[in-house]
Design an enzyme around this catalytic site. Sequence first.
Site, PDB file in Angstrom:
ATOM      1  N   LEU A   1      -4.559 -25.936  -9.328  1.00  0.00           N
ATOM      2  CA  LEU A   1      -4.047 -25.098  -8.238  1.00  0.00           C
ATOM      3  C   LEU A   1      -4.832 -23.798  -8.157  1.00  0.00           C
ATOM      4  O   LEU A   1      -5.122 -23.305  -7.061  1.00  0.00           O
ATOM      5  CB  LEU A   1      -2.561 -24.807  -8.451  1.00  0.00           C
ATOM      6  CG  LEU A   1      -1.921 -23.884  -7.404  1.00  0.00           C
ATOM      7  CD1 LEU A   1      -2.013 -24.501  -6.003  1.00  0.00           C
ATOM      8  CD2 LEU A   1      -0.474 -23.583  -7.757  1.00  0.00           C
ATOM      9  N   TYR A   2      -5.175 -23.233  -9.311  1.00  0.00           N
ATOM     10  CA  TYR A   2      -5.989 -22.019  -9.314  1.00  0.00           C
ATOM     11  C   TYR A   2      -7.279 -22.250  -8.539  1.00  0.00           C
ATOM     12  O   TYR A   2      -7.662 -21.445  -7.682  1.00  0.00           O
ATOM     13  CB  TYR A   2      -6.304 -21.607 -10.752  1.00  0.00           C
ATOM     14  CG  TYR A   2      -7.340 -20.514 -10.860  1.00  0.00           C
ATOM     15  CD1 TYR A   2      -7.052 -19.212 -10.462  1.00  0.00           C
ATOM     16  CD2 TYR A   2      -8.623 -20.785 -11.344  1.00  0.00           C
ATOM     17  CE1 TYR A   2      -8.004 -18.207 -10.550  1.00  0.00           C
ATOM     18  CE2 TYR A   2      -9.577 -19.789 -11.442  1.00  0.00           C
ATOM     19  CZ  TYR A   2      -9.262 -18.506 -11.046  1.00  0.00           C
ATOM     20  OH  TYR A   2     -10.207 -17.515 -11.117  1.00  0.00           O
ATOM     21  N   ALA A   3      -7.967 -23.359  -8.830  1.00  0.00           N
ATOM     22  CA  ALA A   3      -9.211 -23.681  -8.119  1.00  0.00           C
ATOM     23  C   ALA A   3      -8.962 -23.844  -6.634  1.00  0.00           C
ATOM     24  O   ALA A   3      -9.758 -23.404  -5.795  1.00  0.00           O
ATOM     25  CB  ALA A   3      -9.828 -24.947  -8.707  1.00  0.00           C
TER      26      ALA A   3
END
Length: 440
Positions: A247-249
């Site tokens: 999700l960060y990416a």
Amino acid sequence: MRVLEEDLYPSTPGKVKVERPGAMSRHLHRCFASTGTMFLWALFLVAMTATYLSVHSFVDTSSRYFAASWGGLHWERQIRASASPRRPPGSAEGAGLSVLVTGAAGFVGTHCSLALRKRGDGVVGIDNFNNYYDPSLKKARRALLGSHGVFVVEGDINDGRLLAKLFDVVPFTHVLHLAAQAGVRYAMENPASYVHSNIAGLVSLLEACKDADPQPAVVWASSSSVYGLNDRVPFSEAHRTDRPASLYAATKKAGEEITHTYNHIYGLSVTGLRFFTVYGPWGRPDMAYFSFTRNILQGKPITVYRGRDHVALARDFTYIDDIVRGCLASLDTAGRSTGTGGKKRGPAQYRIFNLGNTSPVTVPTLVAILERYLRVKAKKNVVEMPGNGDVPYTHANISLAREELGYKPTTSLEMGLKKFVRWYLSYYGYNRGTHTFRNS
């Protein structure tokens, strides 16, 4: 007076007094008089209640305003003083930049702010000092910045009023946007924080930038994580970035699309920087090299992940000073934004660069280096990498940054970790003789 009292109250407690002749008319008169009085009292109470609520609302709003960590003439003077460039007139570098640094009390933000101030640029920081990791470390960084004349506002980039006020007080020439919710694994625990900071916060900042007059040039931190499941190495800016592994990416990739949109519609000059595993003094405690150091010194086991088929994970570890040089070069070469008051007047610069070290090192090698400098043997638990969004390998192709920014990393992992360990032992006050920390 006695008659009146007798009329009002029974002569014997618990019994009702029989009305005397003429008493009924007097009683009705008093009732109507009492009713009128009660009505007036009711109106008075309603008016008092309305007044109280109005005043309370005003006081509450005012108290929130005055209790805020920003605003006021003194605050504005501090902002202007911090934002004023201090380069000597006629210097080879020019008049100097005036830079708003978001996430200024963060790892990269602190180092970039210090470097900008050292060369004479004006710098104002903003940071929300959240508790993703120990806020005391962020406050220590803020104190360090303050000692070098950099003022850091405590606030959130989602606060549109605060951002508008900052741009109203100072005509910033550049914005270095480093504020973000970091970490790949934490996204599985608190996904909303990534949307709040990395997407909503980015949009709030870009809105403030496009409405500013003049519009600043924007340099912001994307991430090498956008390469996701790409297996072509070294990672190039021309490679696919549409298969994020976390999700960060995904939020960082979304940020690249969002910044491109604001560049296209509003003429904002935008430079995106894909950082590759930044480390060094004043770093983030959630990073592996940092937590490894603490656990090794405390005699606790460390968890070392490995990929499929027992392949060691490898990262393109990039020392903070090299990243800072890339950030400042991006600011120096950023083109002007072409919009005015939110209206585009022509095409504006849009760029994306990898900032890495180009020399991937395996995690076991990193641990061995730490063991040597700490003079302590690590207790290692080697386990398979979980499906938490981490990727097994990163390697930066920096040819584009080298060509356009003059970017050239010079710090090896050996030298960088040596500097980090020296800082760590000094900051936390580790006593090798007793194996204890004085300031933990």
